[in-house]
Design a protein around this motif. Structure first.
Motif, mmCIF file in Angstrom:
data_model
loop_
_atom_site.group_PDB
_atom_site.id
_atom_site.type_symbol
_atom_site.label_atom_id
_atom_site.label_comp_id
_atom_site.label_asym_id
_atom_site.label_seq_id
_atom_site.Cartn_x
_atom_site.Cartn_y
_atom_site.Cartn_z
ATOM 1 N N ARG A 1 0.817 -1.229 0.000
ATOM 2 C CA ARG A 1 0.000 0.000 0.000
ATOM 3 C C ARG A 1 0.844 1.269 0.000
ATOM 4 O O ARG A 1 0.646 2.145 -0.844
ATOM 5 N N PRO A 2 1.802 1.428 0.925
ATOM 6 C CA PRO A 2 2.618 2.649 0.882
ATOM 7 C C PRO A 2 3.518 2.727 -0.354
ATOM 8 O O PRO A 2 3.803 3.810 -0.850
ATOM 9 N N VAL A 3 3.961 1.579 -0.849
ATOM 10 C CA VAL A 3 4.783 1.573 -2.064
ATOM 11 C C VAL A 3 3.967 2.122 -3.239
ATOM 12 O O VAL A 3 4.430 2.982 -3.989
ATOM 13 N N ILE A 4 2.745 1.636 -3.368
ATOM 14 C CA ILE A 4 1.878 2.091 -4.453
ATOM 15 C C ILE A 4 1.564 3.573 -4.308
ATOM 16 O O ILE A 4 1.637 4.332 -5.279
ATOM 17 N N ALA A 5 1.247 3.996 -3.103
ATOM 18 C CA ALA A 5 0.925 5.408 -2.874
ATOM 19 C C ALA A 5 2.115 6.305 -3.211
ATOM 20 O O ALA A 5 1.954 7.364 -3.826
ATOM 21 N N THR A 6 3.306 5.889 -2.833
ATOM 22 C CA THR A 6 4.506 6.660 -3.123
ATOM 23 C C THR A 6 4.805 6.648 -4.616
ATOM 24 O O THR A 6 5.145 7.669 -5.204
ATOM 25 N N HIS A 7 4.664 5.497 -5.224
ATOM 26 C CA HIS A 7 4.953 5.358 -6.653
ATOM 27 C C HIS A 7 4.074 6.282 -7.494
ATOM 28 O O HIS A 7 4.525 6.845 -8.488
ATOM 29 N N LEU A 8 2.852 6.454 -7.074
ATOM 30 C CA LEU A 8 1.927 7.302 -7.834
ATOM 31 C C LEU A 8 2.393 8.745 -7.934
ATOM 32 O O LEU A 8 2.100 9.439 -8.901
ATOM 33 N N VAL A 9 3.138 9.216 -6.939
ATOM 34 C CA VAL A 9 3.546 10.617 -6.945
ATOM 35 C C VAL A 9 5.048 10.824 -7.203
ATOM 36 O O VAL A 9 5.460 11.935 -7.502
ATOM 37 N N LEU A 10 5.850 9.777 -7.109
ATOM 38 C CA LEU A 10 7.296 9.970 -7.242
ATOM 39 C C LEU A 10 7.923 9.324 -8.476
ATOM 40 O O LEU A 10 9.011 9.695 -8.873
ATOM 41 N N ALA A 11 7.290 8.348 -9.024
ATOM 42 C CA ALA A 11 7.914 7.599 -10.112
ATOM 43 C C ALA A 11 7.254 7.921 -11.446
ATOM 44 O O ALA A 11 6.135 8.401 -11.500
ATOM 45 N N TYR A 12 7.971 7.621 -12.474
ATOM 46 C CA TYR A 12 7.404 7.757 -13.804
ATOM 47 C C TYR A 12 7.289 6.361 -14.398
ATOM 48 O O TYR A 12 7.905 5.410 -13.920
ATOM 49 N N SER A 13 6.560 6.247 -15.423
ATOM 50 C CA SER A 13 6.351 4.952 -16.052
ATOM 51 C C SER A 13 7.260 4.818 -17.256
ATOM 52 O O SER A 13 7.443 5.767 -18.018
ATOM 53 N N SER A 14 7.822 3.642 -17.421
ATOM 54 C CA SER A 14 8.621 3.404 -18.618
ATOM 55 C C SER A 14 7.673 3.190 -19.789
ATOM 56 O O SER A 14 6.470 2.988 -19.615
ATOM 57 N N SER A 15 8.225 3.216 -20.964
ATOM 58 C CA SER A 15 7.393 3.091 -22.152
ATOM 59 C C SER A 15 6.754 1.710 -22.243
ATOM 60 O O SER A 15 7.308 0.719 -21.768
ATOM 61 N N GLY A 16 5.600 1.673 -22.850
ATOM 62 C CA GLY A 16 4.904 0.405 -23.063
ATOM 63 C C GLY A 16 5.750 -0.601 -23.821
ATOM 64 O O GLY A 16 5.827 -1.773 -23.435
ATOM 65 N N PRO A 17 6.419 -0.188 -24.908
ATOM 66 C CA PRO A 17 7.263 -1.152 -25.631
ATOM 67 C C PRO A 17 8.391 -1.722 -24.773
ATOM 68 O O PRO A 17 8.727 -2.896 -24.895
ATOM 69 N N ALA A 18 8.985 -0.921 -23.883
ATOM 70 C CA ALA A 18 10.052 -1.433 -23.017
ATOM 71 C C ALA A 18 9.495 -2.465 -22.043
ATOM 72 O O ALA A 18 10.120 -3.496 -21.777
ATOM 73 N N GLN A 19 8.305 -2.207 -21.506
ATOM 74 C CA GLN A 19 7.677 -3.165 -20.602
ATOM 75 C C GLN A 19 7.366 -4.466 -21.332
ATOM 76 O O GLN A 19 7.628 -5.562 -20.821
ATOM 77 N N GLU A 20 6.823 -4.354 -22.525
ATOM 78 C CA GLU A 20 6.506 -5.546 -23.322
ATOM 79 C C GLU A 20 7.779 -6.305 -23.687
ATOM 80 O O GLU A 20 7.816 -7.533 -23.629
ATOM 81 N N ALA A 21 8.840 -5.584 -24.053
ATOM 82 C CA ALA A 21 10.106 -6.231 -24.400
ATOM 83 C C ALA A 21 10.651 -7.031 -23.227
ATOM 84 O O ALA A 21 11.153 -8.149 -23.407
ATOM 85 N N CYS A 22 10.548 -6.506 -22.040
ATOM 86 C CA CYS A 22 11.025 -7.226 -20.857
ATOM 87 C C CYS A 22 10.176 -8.466 -20.582
ATOM 88 O O CYS A 22 10.705 -9.516 -20.226
ATOM 89 N N ALA A 23 8.874 -8.352 -20.749
ATOM 90 C CA ALA A 23 7.997 -9.513 -20.542
ATOM 91 C C ALA A 23 8.334 -10.611 -21.546
ATOM 92 O O ALA A 23 8.464 -11.789 -21.180
ATOM 93 N N VAL A 24 8.503 -10.245 -22.805
ATOM 94 C CA VAL A 24 8.884 -11.220 -23.827
ATOM 95 C C VAL A 24 10.269 -11.772 -23.515
ATOM 96 O O VAL A 24 10.514 -12.981 -23.626
ATOM 97 N N GLY A 25 11.175 -10.889 -23.095
ATOM 98 C CA GLY A 25 12.524 -11.320 -22.754
ATOM 99 C C GLY A 25 12.547 -12.359 -21.642
ATOM 100 O O GLY A 25 13.306 -13.327 -21.703
ATOM 101 N N LEU A 26 11.723 -12.181 -20.624
ATOM 102 C CA LEU A 26 11.650 -13.168 -19.537
ATOM 103 C C LEU A 26 11.186 -14.524 -20.051
ATOM 104 O O LEU A 26 11.756 -15.565 -19.711
ATOM 105 N N ARG A 27 10.140 -14.501 -20.862
ATOM 106 C CA ARG A 27 9.633 -15.775 -21.413
ATOM 107 C C ARG A 27 10.690 -16.458 -22.273
ATOM 108 O O ARG A 27 10.915 -17.663 -22.164
ATOM 109 N N GLU A 28 11.336 -15.688 -23.126
ATOM 110 C CA GLU A 28 12.346 -16.264 -24.024
ATOM 111 C C GLU A 28 13.580 -16.736 -23.253
ATOM 112 O O GLU A 28 14.146 -17.777 -23.580
ATOM 113 N N ALA A 29 14.001 -15.987 -22.260
ATOM 114 C CA ALA A 29 15.155 -16.391 -21.461
ATOM 115 C C ALA A 29 14.896 -17.726 -20.776
ATOM 116 O O ALA A 29 15.771 -18.593 -20.733
ATOM 117 N N GLU A 30 13.695 -17.908 -20.251
ATOM 118 C CA GLU A 30 13.338 -19.189 -19.623
ATOM 119 C C GLU A 30 13.306 -20.304 -20.669
ATOM 120 O O GLU A 30 13.839 -21.388 -20.452
#
Length: 155
Positions: A112-141
């Protein structure tokens, strides 16, 4: 662990653990992680387990225990899980540190506090970078890339 326990006082709220450790290469044993986790349970502390190098463990004769298998501390017991926030960086695992793609895992009460803090302090990475990492995890396994990478020592 006695030294760590001796350092805990009424002002202590958290223990920060970097495992595998960067830059030393130390991989904590299951017994060491259990002892650290149990201290958090006993004293009601939060354990922030920085495991961004979880898959980057290279065999080494010069670093004690460097060829050990990484154990996620939160997996040791339900009691330790209830006190642990695990930090993972996919960007570091895939040599794309500028992407800043990662996540935090923990029980709802700790998140809960992590999420609350993240909403005001962090930025989001690009959608393609997130997707690339998800695909990368599957392929690495699928390709057993983690073992190949550790064996070759190329990263």
């Amino acid at each position: 662990m006695a030294e760590l326990e001796d350092a805990i006082n009424e002002r202590t709220k958290m223990i920060y653990l970097n495992n595998p450790h960067n830059p030393l290469g130390k991989v904590f044993t299951r017994a060491e992680l259990t002892a650290i986790g149990n201290l958090c349970v006993t004293y009601g502390l939060v354990l922030v387990s920085d495991e961004v190098y979880e898959r980057i463990v290279f065999p080494s004769h010069s670093v004690p225990n460097a060829d050990a298998v990484h154990t996620r501390v939160a997996s040791i017991s339900p009691e330790i899980f209830a006190h642990t926030l695990t930090v993972v960086s996919l960007a570091k695992l895939f040599n794309a540190t500028g992407w800043r793609v990662g996540f935090v895992i923990g029980c709802e009460v700790l998140m809960r506090p992590v999420i609350a803090t993240h909403l005001v302090l962090a930025y989001s990475s690009s959608g393609p970078a997130q997707e690339a990492c998800a695909v990368g995890l599957r392929e690495a396994e699928r390709l057993d890339w983690w073992s190949i990478n550790a064996r070759d020592g190329k990263f």
